[in-house]
Motif scaffolding. Sequence first.
Motif, PDB file in Angstrom:
ATOM      1  N   ILE A   1       0.817  -1.225   0.000  1.00 38.60           N
ATOM      2  CA  ILE A   1       0.000   0.000   0.000  1.00 38.60           C
ATOM      3  C   ILE A   1       0.848   1.272   0.000  1.00 38.60           C
ATOM      4  O   ILE A   1       0.744   2.094  -0.918  1.00 38.60           O
ATOM      5  N   VAL A   2       1.686   1.457   1.024  1.00 42.06           N
ATOM      6  CA  VAL A   2       2.390   2.730   1.161  1.00 42.06           C
ATOM      7  C   VAL A   2       3.377   2.962   0.009  1.00 42.06           C
ATOM      8  O   VAL A   2       3.346   4.012  -0.647  1.00 42.06           O
ATOM      9  N   GLU A   3       4.237   1.978  -0.235  1.00 35.56           N
ATOM     10  CA  GLU A   3       5.227   2.142  -1.316  1.00 35.56           C
ATOM     11  C   GLU A   3       4.564   2.284  -2.688  1.00 35.56           C
ATOM     12  O   GLU A   3       4.944   3.173  -3.470  1.00 35.56           O
ATOM     13  N   PRO A   4       3.548   1.456  -3.026  1.00 29.88           N
ATOM     14  CA  PRO A   4       2.858   1.655  -4.307  1.00 29.88           C
ATOM     15  C   PRO A   4       2.167   3.017  -4.416  1.00 29.88           C
ATOM     16  O   PRO A   4       2.069   3.576  -5.506  1.00 29.88           O
ATOM     17  N   THR A   5       1.690   3.554  -3.300  1.00 34.27           N
ATOM     18  CA  THR A   5       1.058   4.876  -3.313  1.00 34.27           C
ATOM     19  C   THR A   5       2.070   5.950  -3.675  1.00 34.27           C
ATOM     20  O   THR A   5       1.802   6.818  -4.521  1.00 34.27           O
ATOM     21  N   LEU A   6       3.238   5.896  -3.048  1.00 29.52           N
ATOM     22  CA  LEU A   6       4.283   6.882  -3.355  1.00 29.52           C
ATOM     23  C   LEU A   6       4.754   6.748  -4.804  1.00 29.52           C
ATOM     24  O   LEU A   6       4.993   7.755  -5.486  1.00 29.52           O
ATOM     25  N   GLU A   7       4.864   5.503  -5.282  1.00 26.63           N
ATOM     26  CA  GLU A   7       5.243   5.283  -6.685  1.00 26.63           C
ATOM     27  C   GLU A   7       4.166   5.822  -7.625  1.00 26.63           C
ATOM     28  O   GLU A   7       4.468   6.429  -8.659  1.00 26.63           O
ATOM     29  N   ALA A   8       2.905   5.604  -7.261  1.00 27.09           N
ATOM     30  CA  ALA A   8       1.790   6.073  -8.086  1.00 27.09           C
ATOM     31  C   ALA A   8       1.771   7.598  -8.169  1.00 27.09           C
ATOM     32  O   ALA A   8       1.560   8.170  -9.243  1.00 27.09           O
ATOM     33  N   MET A   9       2.008   8.260  -7.052  1.00 25.01           N
ATOM     34  CA  MET A   9       2.031   9.720  -7.044  1.00 25.01           C
ATOM     35  C   MET A   9       3.127  10.255  -7.967  1.00 25.01           C
ATOM     36  O   MET A   9       2.922  11.234  -8.692  1.00 25.01           O
ATOM     37  N   ALA A  10       4.273   9.602  -7.945  1.00 22.72           N
ATOM     38  CA  ALA A  10       5.378  10.022  -8.815  1.00 22.72           C
ATOM     39  C   ALA A  10       5.011   9.814 -10.294  1.00 22.72           C
ATOM     40  O   ALA A  10       5.254  10.689 -11.138  1.00 22.72           O
ATOM     41  N   LYS A  11       4.391   8.677 -10.600  1.00 20.91           N
ATOM     42  CA  LYS A  11       3.989   8.378 -11.983  1.00 20.91           C
ATOM     43  C   LYS A  11       2.939   9.362 -12.490  1.00 20.91           C
ATOM     44  O   LYS A  11       2.877   9.653 -13.683  1.00 20.91           O
ATOM     45  N   GLU A  12       2.097   9.850 -11.578  1.00 18.24           N
ATOM     46  CA  GLU A  12       1.038  10.787 -11.956  1.00 18.24           C
ATOM     47  C   GLU A  12       1.551  12.215 -12.116  1.00 18.24           C
ATOM     48  O   GLU A  12       0.780  13.123 -12.417  1.00 18.24           O
ATOM     49  N   GLY A  13       2.843  12.418 -11.856  1.00 21.52           N
ATOM     50  CA  GLY A  13       3.416  13.757 -11.988  1.00 21.52           C
ATOM     51  C   GLY A  13       3.180  14.632 -10.775  1.00 21.52           C
ATOM     52  O   GLY A  13       3.354  15.850 -10.839  1.00 21.52           O
ATOM     53  N   THR A  14       2.789  14.001  -9.668  1.00 17.69           N
ATOM     54  CA  THR A  14       2.582  14.732  -8.412  1.00 17.69           C
ATOM     55  C   THR A  14       3.382  14.039  -7.306  1.00 17.69           C
ATOM     56  O   THR A  14       2.797  13.518  -6.346  1.00 17.69           O
ATOM     57  N   PRO A  15       4.705  14.000  -7.418  1.00 13.26           N
ATOM     58  CA  PRO A  15       5.511  13.291  -6.419  1.00 13.26           C
ATOM     59  C   PRO A  15       5.265  13.837  -5.020  1.00 13.26           C
ATOM     60  O   PRO A  15       5.112  15.044  -4.841  1.00 13.26           O
ATOM     61  N   PHE A  16       5.200  12.943  -4.048  1.00 13.87           N
ATOM     62  CA  PHE A  16       4.847  13.335  -2.690  1.00 13.87           C
ATOM     63  C   PHE A  16       6.081  13.536  -1.836  1.00 13.87           C
ATOM     64  O   PHE A  16       6.914  12.636  -1.701  1.00 13.87           O
ATOM     65  N   ASN A  17       6.176  14.725  -1.234  1.00 16.07           N
ATOM     66  CA  ASN A  17       7.178  15.014  -0.209  1.00 16.07           C
ATOM     67  C   ASN A  17       6.446  15.430   1.067  1.00 16.07           C
ATOM     68  O   ASN A  17       5.307  15.890   1.009  1.00 16.07           O
ATOM     69  N   GLY A  18       7.098  15.259   2.215  1.00 18.57           N
ATOM     70  CA  GLY A  18       6.474  15.615   3.478  1.00 18.57           C
ATOM     71  C   GLY A  18       6.073  14.374   4.248  1.00 18.57           C
ATOM     72  O   GLY A  18       6.805  13.369   4.224  1.00 18.57           O
TER      73      GLY A  18
END
Length: 414
Positions: A247-264
Amino acid sequence: MKLLVIGSGGREHAIAFHLKQSSLVQEVYCAPGNPGMQADGIHCLDISEMDFESLIAFAKEEQIDWTFVGPEAPLFGGIVDHFAESGQVAFGPSQAAAQIEASKLFAKRLMEKYHIPTAKYQTFTDQKEALKYLEQQTLPIVIKVDGPAAGKGVTVAETLSAAKNAVIQAFGKEDGNQRIVVEECLEGPEFSIFSMVFNGKVCHSVPARDHKRLEDGDRGPNTGGMGALAPLIDISAEIYQRAIREIVEPTLEAMAKEGTPFNGVLYTGLMLTKEGPKVIEYNARFGDPETQVVLPLLKTDFASLINNLLHGKDTDVEWDEDSTCLGVVLAAEGYPEKPIKGIEFTLNSVNNPALKIYYAGISSLDPICSSGGRIAMVTGYASNKKAAQELVYHYLKEQKLEKIQYREDIGDTV
């Protein structure tokens, strides 16, 4: 280092307090902060968390090394983007990435697209269609308002009339652009994981549990949180790792793929169902009140951890998983619907280092004068859950708390 924390609640008190414990940190400022923070040597600023221009000007003038953004509203407003454009460093997601919390629909579509386990759902922009759909569903059912809701935009309806009322209320508050998400009600123990992230480097917290319902036995309306516990003995290491991996790692990967990489800080709220962990919700920041029980368990220097992430350095994070931290929220009478303001009371001074009070909705400390729904949180750090409960509840029973409500079973329910 000189650091700035944005926000005024118990979460921000905990963040600022634990940053200040670092030998690397010279000063911690909080905007706007609250009077309870000042007793811990945190400098409070008369600047609104939404006044980005003044916050940036202060950061430049005082040569703040970096800023930690606590609450969701400034994140949704794009504070991190504004800081970056001004050459200042703020730890938090961009406005685009903060959509993972700001829009329930964004989050659900992301999970659907990348096959991240979550509840089945439907979205509606029409009240009549939503009410018609409810007639065909099994109960209980969950209604979520799409958009910022300060942790309170969710109704778990046990009856059809309660579900319909939640839908009518949701559409009644808006001008016709309202969207809601109706989803199946997952069953099982809840838990959450905080992931501190920057440019691909990630540090995960121990699992924690928030108690949302107002009354003992998990009854009454949902609140912003009436207490919390960490870590959790009913969430095995295997389940925890599965949640990270699936869940967590795929979510962060998905955000990066969508062009909205997650920081914070990514908060992943989970339910351990019979099929395994599934996502209930995401937040784009530390949770309140979980932060107040998670950070005391962090053995690694907190300021050093965030500083290393911001500078691309690897950090080994160590948590005290053999102890327990438990916290009980003191809320004003009338909370969450119409909390009474101006309640005056005192709390006995705390002489035990295992006890800590984090303040939130107060306008003064001596005496304490309430200015919001959640006033303070009393936390206890002990070798196990029972000892932590005894520590906190023994202290609370010695206080005179008229017009103050708190739960007496924090840590008992899942």
